[in-house]
Enzyme design. Structure first.
Site, PDB file in Angstrom:
ATOM      1  N   SER A 134       0.849  -1.193   0.000  1.00 53.23           N
ATOM      2  CA  SER A 134       0.000   0.000   0.000  1.00 53.23           C
ATOM      3  C   SER A 134       0.884   1.241   0.000  1.00 53.23           C
ATOM      4  O   SER A 134       2.071   1.157   0.352  1.00 53.23           O
ATOM      5  CB  SER A 134      -0.866  -0.004   1.269  1.00 53.23           C
ATOM      6  OG  SER A 134      -1.546   1.224   1.432  1.00 53.23           O
ATOM      7  N   TYR A 147      -2.682  -1.604  10.079  1.00 54.90           N
ATOM      8  CA  TYR A 147      -2.622  -1.703   8.615  1.00 54.90           C
ATOM      9  C   TYR A 147      -1.244  -1.281   8.080  1.00 54.90           C
ATOM     10  O   TYR A 147      -0.610  -1.994   7.306  1.00 54.90           O
ATOM     11  CB  TYR A 147      -3.715  -0.808   8.016  1.00 54.90           C
ATOM     12  CG  TYR A 147      -3.848  -0.904   6.523  1.00 54.90           C
ATOM     13  CD1 TYR A 147      -4.461  -2.005   5.939  1.00 54.90           C
ATOM     14  CD2 TYR A 147      -3.368   0.095   5.691  1.00 54.90           C
ATOM     15  CE1 TYR A 147      -4.592  -2.102   4.568  1.00 54.90           C
ATOM     16  CE2 TYR A 147      -3.497   0.014   4.319  1.00 54.90           C
ATOM     17  CZ  TYR A 147      -4.105  -1.083   3.757  1.00 54.90           C
ATOM     18  OH  TYR A 147      -4.225  -1.176   2.401  1.00 54.90           O
TER      19      TYR A 147
HETATM   20  P1  NAD Z   1     -11.677  -5.407  -0.832  1.00 56.80           P
HETATM   21  O1  NAD Z   1     -12.171  -5.399   0.571  1.00 56.80           O
HETATM   22  O2  NAD Z   1     -12.600  -5.057  -1.938  1.00 56.80           O
HETATM   23  O3  NAD Z   1     -11.025  -6.835  -1.184  1.00 56.80           O
HETATM   24  C1  NAD Z   1     -10.301  -7.579  -0.258  1.00 56.80           C
HETATM   25  C2  NAD Z   1     -10.599  -9.048  -0.504  1.00 56.80           C
HETATM   26  O4  NAD Z   1      -9.811  -9.814   0.424  1.00 56.80           O
HETATM   27  C3  NAD Z   1     -12.088  -9.399  -0.242  1.00 56.80           C
HETATM   28  O5  NAD Z   1     -12.602 -10.124  -1.321  1.00 56.80           O
HETATM   29  C4  NAD Z   1     -12.015 -10.240   1.037  1.00 56.80           C
HETATM   30  O6  NAD Z   1     -13.027 -11.225   1.130  1.00 56.80           O
HETATM   31  C5  NAD Z   1     -10.623 -10.866   0.927  1.00 56.80           C
HETATM   32  N1  NAD Z   1     -10.130 -11.328   2.214  1.00 56.80           N
HETATM   33  C6  NAD Z   1     -10.097 -10.643   3.387  1.00 56.80           C
HETATM   34  N2  NAD Z   1      -9.601 -11.418   4.362  1.00 56.80           N
HETATM   35  C7  NAD Z   1      -9.301 -12.621   3.790  1.00 56.80           C
HETATM   36  C8  NAD Z   1      -8.760 -13.833   4.278  1.00 56.80           C
HETATM   37  N3  NAD Z   1      -8.437 -14.000   5.570  1.00 56.80           N
HETATM   38  N4  NAD Z   1      -8.567 -14.856   3.406  1.00 56.80           N
HETATM   39  C9  NAD Z   1      -8.906 -14.718   2.103  1.00 56.80           C
HETATM   40  N5  NAD Z   1      -9.441 -13.599   1.579  1.00 56.80           N
HETATM   41  C10 NAD Z   1      -9.645 -12.568   2.429  1.00 56.80           C
HETATM   42  O7  NAD Z   1     -10.406  -4.442  -0.805  1.00 56.80           O
HETATM   43  P2  NAD Z   1      -9.412  -3.919  -1.944  1.00 56.80           P
HETATM   44  O8  NAD Z   1      -9.413  -2.449  -1.832  1.00 56.80           O
HETATM   45  O9  NAD Z   1      -9.669  -4.562  -3.257  1.00 56.80           O
HETATM   46  O10 NAD Z   1      -8.024  -4.430  -1.327  1.00 56.80           O
HETATM   47  C11 NAD Z   1      -7.196  -5.404  -1.945  1.00 56.80           C
HETATM   48  C12 NAD Z   1      -5.779  -5.220  -1.428  1.00 56.80           C
HETATM   49  O11 NAD Z   1      -5.305  -3.925  -1.831  1.00 56.80           O
HETATM   50  C13 NAD Z   1      -5.652  -5.274   0.101  1.00 56.80           C
HETATM   51  O12 NAD Z   1      -4.473  -5.952   0.467  1.00 56.80           O
HETATM   52  C14 NAD Z   1      -5.568  -3.812   0.475  1.00 56.80           C
HETATM   53  O13 NAD Z   1      -4.908  -3.607   1.698  1.00 56.80           O
HETATM   54  C15 NAD Z   1      -4.772  -3.263  -0.701  1.00 56.80           C
HETATM   55  N6  NAD Z   1      -4.888  -1.816  -0.865  1.00 56.80           N
HETATM   56  C16 NAD Z   1      -6.085  -1.239  -1.142  1.00 56.80           C
HETATM   57  C17 NAD Z   1      -6.149   0.138  -1.292  1.00 56.80           C
HETATM   58  C18 NAD Z   1      -7.424   0.862  -1.615  1.00 56.80           C
HETATM   59  O14 NAD Z   1      -7.420   2.102  -1.599  1.00 56.80           O
HETATM   60  N7  NAD Z   1      -8.517   0.174  -1.920  1.00 56.80           N
HETATM   61  C19 NAD Z   1      -4.993   0.913  -1.148  1.00 56.80           C
HETATM   62  C20 NAD Z   1      -3.796   0.292  -0.860  1.00 56.80           C
HETATM   63  C21 NAD Z   1      -3.747  -1.089  -0.734  1.00 56.80           C
END
Ligand code: NAD
Length: 252
Positions: A134, A147
């Site tokens: 991130s 986080y």
């Molecule tokens: P999201 O919540 O839409 O997707 C996350 C997915 O991870 C979900 O489908 C959830 O069911 C799955 N998940 C959670 N815990 C789990 C577990 N224990 N086992 C298996 N699956 C699990 O969120 P997103 O925004 O698509 O995030 C995806 C990645 O990107 C994450 O690692 C998040 O930290 C990172 N990220 C997101 C952002 C943002 O702004 N959205 C920014 C930086 C990093």
């Protein structure tokens, strides 16, 4: 990318689903691994892929995902360690229990993924792993004790794995999304549109497909000499102090 077998954790929706779509579009065989069954099956079906119910914190669950991928396709070429959860409390308000839960999913989950695919990738003669960190793993953001710590950890673990896995021709890189419009951020007020995120040089939040494209590049052979690298896909959020631009413009 053609015919590469790639596991995407947390691939049911959001950034993981976009990464799966980008890779499937170039001919990869996708294995969606997620806790969410309904969304996971739907996303897998859209890309002709396989869905496996998966919890990244469980070693047994990782064995099941690897076994399912090998049974269906006979090899594993790629892994996107994308599953994650957010935290947004100040240290004084965050409980130890939640802090440790976030580390378990976001950091230990990546560690287990690295261990799980090592032997199959060795057997395949190499591979590519992308760990989703991130912007919060590149710079300090208040309210992200759990986080941010997990994402700084993912950034470091990526480089350690790159050194250890290099001799097996397995590349390991981290992608650092900035504020991206998904279920994770929309509930905290993120909005798509020009000017809606002035902290980024580009002035807007990103959309999942913009992260998926970067992941796809790193998994593919187009990135064959890239390992141990960190790729910010954050509209310039962590490039520097964009707020100073207004001050300098006003003075000059
Ligand atoms: P999201 O919540 O839409 O997707 C996350 C997915 O991870 C979900 O489908 C959830 O069911 C799955 N998940 C959670 N815990 C789990 C577990 N224990 N086992 C298996 N699956 C699990 O969120 P997103 O925004 O698509 O995030 C995806 C990645 O990107 C994450 O690692 C998040 O930290 C990172 N990220 C997101 C952002 C943002 O702004 N959205 C920014 C930086 C990093």
């Amino acid at each position: 990318m053609k015919d590469k077998v790639v596991i995407v954790t947390g691939g049911a929706r959001g950034i993981g689903a976009s990464a799966a779509a980008a890779m499937a579009g170039q001919g990869a065989k996708i294995v969606i691994a997620d806790l969410l069954e309904e969304d996971g099956r739907k996303t897998a079906a859209e890309h002709g892929g396989l869905f496996v119910k998966h919890d990244v914190t469980s070693e047994e669950s990782w064995q099941a995902v690897v076994a399912a991928a090998l049974e269906a396709h006979g090899r594993i070429d790629g892994l996107v360690n994308n599953a994650g959860v957010a935290s947004n409390l100040l240290i004084e308000k965050e409980s130890l229990e939640y802090f440790e839960k976030v580390l378990k999913i976001n950091l230990s989950g990546v560690f287990l993924g690295l261990k799980a695919v090592l032997e199959p990738m060795k057997a395949a003669g190499g591979g590519s792993i992308v760990n989703i960190s991130s912007a919060a793993g590149l710079t300090a953001l208040p309210g992200t004790a759990g986080y941010g710590s997990s994402k700084w950890g993912v950034r470091g673990l990526t480089k350690i794995a790159a050194l250890e896995f290099g001799p097996y021709r397995i590349r390991v890189n981290s992608v650092h999304p900035g504020m991206t419009y998904t279920a994770m951020t929309s509930q905290h007020g993120a909005q798509v549109g020009e000017g809606m995120f002035p902290l980024a040089a580009l002035g807007r939040v990103g959309v999942p497909d913009e992260i998926g494209a970067a992941v796809s590049f790193l998994i593919s052979d187009a990135a064959s000499y890239v390992t141990g690298a960190e790729l910010a896909v954050d509209g310039g959020w962590t490039a520097g102090e964009v707020v100073m631009l207004d001050q300098v413009t006003a003075q000059s």
